[in-house]
Design a protein around this motif. Sequence first.
Motif, short mmCIF file in Angstrom:
data_model
loop_
_atom_site.label_atom_id
_atom_site.label_comp_id
_atom_site.label_asym_id
_atom_site.label_seq_id
_atom_site.Cartn_x
_atom_site.Cartn_y
_atom_site.Cartn_z
N THR A 96 0.84 -1.33 0.10
CA THR A 96 -0.01 -0.04 -0.11
C THR A 96 0.90 1.32 -0.03
OG1 THR A 96 -0.08 0.44 2.36
CG2 THR A 96 -1.66 -1.34 1.38
N ASN A 97 0.24 2.42 0.03
CA ASN A 97 0.99 3.73 0.19
C ASN A 97 1.66 3.88 1.64
OD1 ASN A 97 -1.77 3.72 1.37
ND2 ASN A 97 -1.57 6.19 1.40
N ILE A 115 5.05 -3.97 7.45
CA ILE A 115 6.51 -3.34 7.55
C ILE A 115 6.21 -1.98 7.13
CG2 ILE A 115 8.82 -3.52 6.81
CD1 ILE A 115 8.29 -6.43 6.20
N PRO A 116 6.24 -0.84 7.91
CA PRO A 116 6.10 0.59 7.34
C PRO A 116 7.07 0.70 6.18
CG PRO A 116 6.33 0.36 9.94
CD PRO A 116 6.69 -0.88 9.32
N ILE A 117 6.75 1.22 5.24
CA ILE A 117 7.55 1.67 3.96
C ILE A 117 8.64 2.73 4.41
CG2 ILE A 117 7.61 2.75 1.81
CD1 ILE A 117 5.05 1.35 0.96
N GLU A 118 8.32 3.45 5.47
CA GLU A 118 9.27 4.26 5.98
C GLU A 118 10.57 3.69 6.74
OE1 GLU A 118 7.87 6.90 9.55
OE2 GLU A 118 5.91 5.73 8.98
N GLY A 119 10.21 2.42 7.13
CA GLY A 119 11.27 1.89 7.64
C GLY A 119 12.24 0.78 6.59
N ILE A 120 11.79 0.86 5.32
CA ILE A 120 12.55 0.14 4.26
C ILE A 120 13.72 1.08 3.65
CG2 ILE A 120 12.51 -0.94 2.23
CD1 ILE A 120 9.41 -1.60 3.21
N SER A 121 14.82 0.84 3.51
CA SER A 121 16.03 1.54 2.95
C SER A 121 16.24 1.13 1.58
CB SER A 121 17.26 1.35 4.01
OG SER A 121 17.75 -0.19 4.10
N GLY A 122 15.87 -0.03 1.13
CA GLY A 122 16.28 -0.44 -0.21
C GLY A 122 15.70 -1.87 -0.33
N GLY A 123 16.19 -2.52 -1.49
CA GLY A 123 15.86 -4.02 -1.72
C GLY A 123 16.52 -4.32 -3.02
N ILE A 192 7.81 0.54 -3.86
CA ILE A 192 8.33 0.69 -2.65
C ILE A 192 9.42 1.55 -2.42
CG2 ILE A 192 9.38 -0.79 -0.71
CD1 ILE A 192 7.62 -3.03 -1.64
N SER A 193 10.44 1.65 -3.34
CA SER A 193 11.77 2.42 -3.33
C SER A 193 11.32 3.80 -3.39
CB SER A 193 13.00 1.83 -4.35
OG SER A 193 13.18 0.51 -4.24
N THR A 194 10.33 4.09 -4.34
CA THR A 194 10.30 5.45 -4.66
C THR A 194 9.52 6.11 -3.63
OG1 THR A 194 9.96 5.08 -6.96
CG2 THR A 194 8.70 6.83 -6.21
N LYS A 195 8.60 5.26 -3.03
CA LYS A 195 7.70 5.61 -1.59
C LYS A 195 8.70 5.89 -0.47
CE LYS A 195 3.64 7.10 -0.51
NZ LYS A 195 2.97 8.14 -1.30
N ALA A 196 9.25 5.01 -0.32
CA ALA A 196 10.49 4.90 0.78
C ALA A 196 11.45 6.33 0.75
CB ALA A 196 11.51 3.87 0.66
N GLU A 197 11.89 6.44 -0.51
CA GLU A 197 12.53 7.59 -0.90
C GLU A 197 11.76 9.10 -0.20
OE1 GLU A 197 15.35 10.06 -3.99
OE2 GLU A 197 14.42 8.06 -4.53
N GLU A 198 10.58 8.99 -0.40
CA GLU A 198 9.85 10.23 -0.18
C GLU A 198 9.65 10.40 1.24
OE1 GLU A 198 5.92 9.90 -1.76
OE2 GLU A 198 6.56 9.70 -3.95
N PHE A 199 9.38 9.15 2.07
CA PHE A 199 9.48 9.40 3.56
C PHE A 199 10.87 9.63 3.97
CE2 PHE A 199 5.96 6.23 3.30
CZ PHE A 199 4.97 7.04 3.87
#
Length: 373
Positions: A96-97, A115-123, A192-199
């Motif tokens: 999700t967003n 897993i909150p997307i803001e807690g993801i650093s990459g993949g 996920i990567s794009t959204k995580a970068e925004e966070f």
Amino acid sequence: MGLFGSSDEDENTEISDEVQELVENAKHPSVTAKKLTEKSPNIRGHMLAEKPLLEYLEEGEQPHLILHSATPGGIRIKMGGEKKKILGGSAAVMITNLRVVLAKGVDESDEISSIPIEGISGGETKQPSKLNPTKNTHKLILYADLNSILAEATDIDKDEVDDIMNKSIEAEVRIAFDKVSKDDTKFALKYISTKAEEFTNIQHKDKINEYIDDDEDIIQILKGKVAEIKQGEETDSRYAGKGVYTVITDKRVFAVIGQRIKGTDIQNLSYDSIDAVNLDKGIVNTFVSIDSGGRTYRFNAYDNSEAKEAVDYIRKRTNGELSDSSESDTPDSDTETEGDTAERLEELESLHQKGVLTDEEYESKRQEIIGEI
């Protein structure tokens, strides 16, 4: 969100305007009314016992992709070489967003982890192995904050948390799929990567603003996970459960180290106190290494290119090439020598021969190193 009726096919299912809006706003066709509103949407899909995925959405949450993990390995966490299962067997993976939701029905209840997307650093993604036909699964591997994972994982004894946190630098969430295409997993990673970068961009500013002086300008911010301070033979390694933010300003370099137990630690280095600065690139981790006052400060950075730009700027400042208010010019060409590259390739080859790296991991890292030349 309500469901007015259901049947075997989406086109014969009466759905609410709210559900229809979720489907229309999704960025991937895998999000359907049927998958959202039925506990068992099809024979090869996920099977939930209590509620459909729709009922697990939070307010303001928009699903963008729903995939199915049905391999024996299921969904695992890899920490410091150890693998622990979160969910095995047939599970839904809903992106999700706001988060990655992992859902599975067990007996008469549902197990839900997220897993909150803001807690993801990459993949990264991994495709089925051509060398081993028995491994025919696509994998989505996410590098995530341990705090985010351990708070949600259902199959981890909470008494183990402190031990895991002390031993592990990073965690991988490994999600295996057997009925999806490589395009699906690549789409998932890209979103996920794009959204995580925004966070991350928001978090960077929020975490450091309180430490910036009124007359100070930020040149660059690096995000990482680990900080080390070396003096003589002693090394003080600080695992930052809340991240390491290395901030380069026009007046100094400082690191905000968000330690899980001891709270936030700040390390300040003025430019006139810096004796040397180097980029330390290993197979896995990259560090900005600064010598100052008989100590070596090593701050982890996820992004290699940003770390190189930071090192270049600091060198120019310490060499007197830039004044307080100067911005960095175009970065110098690689600070890494051909000898450094050769050493990294030799180290990579050694890890591969010892079986530490798979064929796919070896080739991926080898191409990454060669591409940096």
